[in-house]
Design an enzyme around this catalytic site. Structure first.
Site, PDB file in Angstrom:
ATOM      1  N   ALA A 268       0.848  -1.193   0.000  1.00 40.82           N
ATOM      2  CA  ALA A 268       0.000   0.000   0.000  1.00 40.82           C
ATOM      3  C   ALA A 268       0.881   1.240   0.000  1.00 40.82           C
ATOM      4  O   ALA A 268       2.087   1.168   0.277  1.00 40.82           O
ATOM      5  CB  ALA A 268      -0.898  -0.017   1.233  1.00 40.82           C
ATOM      6  N   LYS A 269       0.260   2.374  -0.294  1.00 36.91           N
ATOM      7  CA  LYS A 269       1.003   3.644  -0.357  1.00 36.91           C
ATOM      8  C   LYS A 269       1.751   3.923   0.942  1.00 36.91           C
ATOM      9  O   LYS A 269       2.847   4.466   0.935  1.00 36.91           O
ATOM     10  CB  LYS A 269       0.054   4.816  -0.626  1.00 36.91           C
ATOM     11  CG  LYS A 269      -0.815   4.694  -1.843  1.00 36.91           C
ATOM     12  CD  LYS A 269      -0.060   4.907  -3.155  1.00 36.91           C
ATOM     13  CE  LYS A 269      -0.793   4.230  -4.291  1.00 36.91           C
ATOM     14  NZ  LYS A 269      -2.242   4.498  -4.312  1.00 36.91           N
TER      15      LYS A 269
END
Ligand code: GLU
Length: 296
Positions: free
Chosen positions: A233-234
């Site tokens: 994920a970011k």
């Protein structure tokens, strides 16, 4: 016929998304198919994300045929498909709140994530009463409990089918409906995507058969994960093309890292396509450790 990549423009693509896109492109091109791009913008749109995603995909060497399809511009196509299902008596209105659905699923005979069909059993009078309380979602009255798909990587896969939502109670076509209608209408007969969506394939394939089309060939590929084995994920750090560029990685470096993760010697998209062999793909997730910014 075509393969496709269908990003949701909710933010920048990370290396795991870019890798799945490259795989979808290689599966399509290596099998003599065209390749199409579809922006799934019915929900969660971040301004500018679509343009950035398409630019990043092109920068890696992915090309596509025909104009990009935007789901937000296809409401009439979805409405038409829904009307056909309604006319055949294959739908019903659902007034359940999220809470009611969660409670029903956790009841003694409930199946987690499976809608138990509560509103399917409402009388016309009960329906009229509930219509006054809250807007209805529209659900499919599924005629099966499970459905089997063929997946190039997972073989024969059987999974549950429930009375899935076709139109949300805010009037927006649901993801499962839009995906099925679009793939059929865009002549997509090969769906390559992350294996987090494998469990959705049986219900989508079933819906495709109800709409009179042949379900696509599937290939659900292993995802990229962080050092803890969780889906990348970011928040895991420098994971987008932009982040990595800022740390001195070129596009070619990103493609090379993806090629390495796939056990390929090629260093660019064209070379990867020439080398591509679905049978040789790794079946386990790719652990991506984002580089640390250089101090000072
Ligand atoms: N738009 C979905 C996503 O970004 C993909 C849907 C699909 O490939 O069927 O997760």
């Amino acid at each position: 016929m075509f393969g496709r990549y269908a990003p949701s423009p909710s933010g920048d693509l990370h290396v795991g998304n870019l890798r799945t896109a490259l795989l979808a492109w290689m599966f399509a091109r290596s099998s003599g198919r065209g390749f199409r791009m579809r922006v799934e913008d019915l929900d969660r749109v971040r301004p500018g994300a679509q343009e950035q995603q398409l630019a990043d995909l092109a920068a890696l060497g992915i090309d596509w045929d025909r104009p990009v399809v935007l789901q937000s511009q296809r409401r009439t196509v979805y409405d038409d498909a829904v009307s056909r299902l309604v006319a055949r008596g294959l739908t019903y209105e659902c007034f359940c709140t999220r809470r009611e659905i969660a409670d029903a699923a956790s009841a003694p005979h409930g199946v987690p994530g499976h809608y138990p069909g509560t509103c399917r059993r409402l009388t016309e009078a009960q329906r009229a009463e509930r219509r006054a309380e809250r807007p209805a979602a529209l659900r499919l009255a599924a005629g099966v409990d499970q459905f089997t798909v063929r997946d190039l990587l997972h073989g024969t896969y059987t999974g549950p089918v429930d009375d899935l939502v076709l139109v949300r109670n805010d009037g927006v076509p649901a993801y499962n409906l839009a995906v099925v209608v679009d793939d059929a209408e865009m002549d997509v007969d090969q769906v390559v995507r992350g294996d987090d969506l494998l469990a959705s394939a049986p219900r989508q394939a079933y819906l495709a058969t109800l709409l009179g089309t042949v379900p696509p060939h599937y290939a659900h590929v292993a995802l990229a994960v962080n050092g803890l084995g969780k889906r990348l994920a970011k928040r895991d750090g420098a994971v987008t093309l932009g982040d990595l560029r800022a740390l001195g990685w070129s596009q070619a470096d990103v493609v090379a890292a993806i090629a390495d993760s796939l056990g390929m010697a090629a260093r660019d998209a064209a070379g990867m396509l020439a080398e591509f062999d679905p049978a040789a793909l790794p079946r386990t997730p790719w652990v991506f450790a984002p580089p640390e910014p250089v101090a000072g």
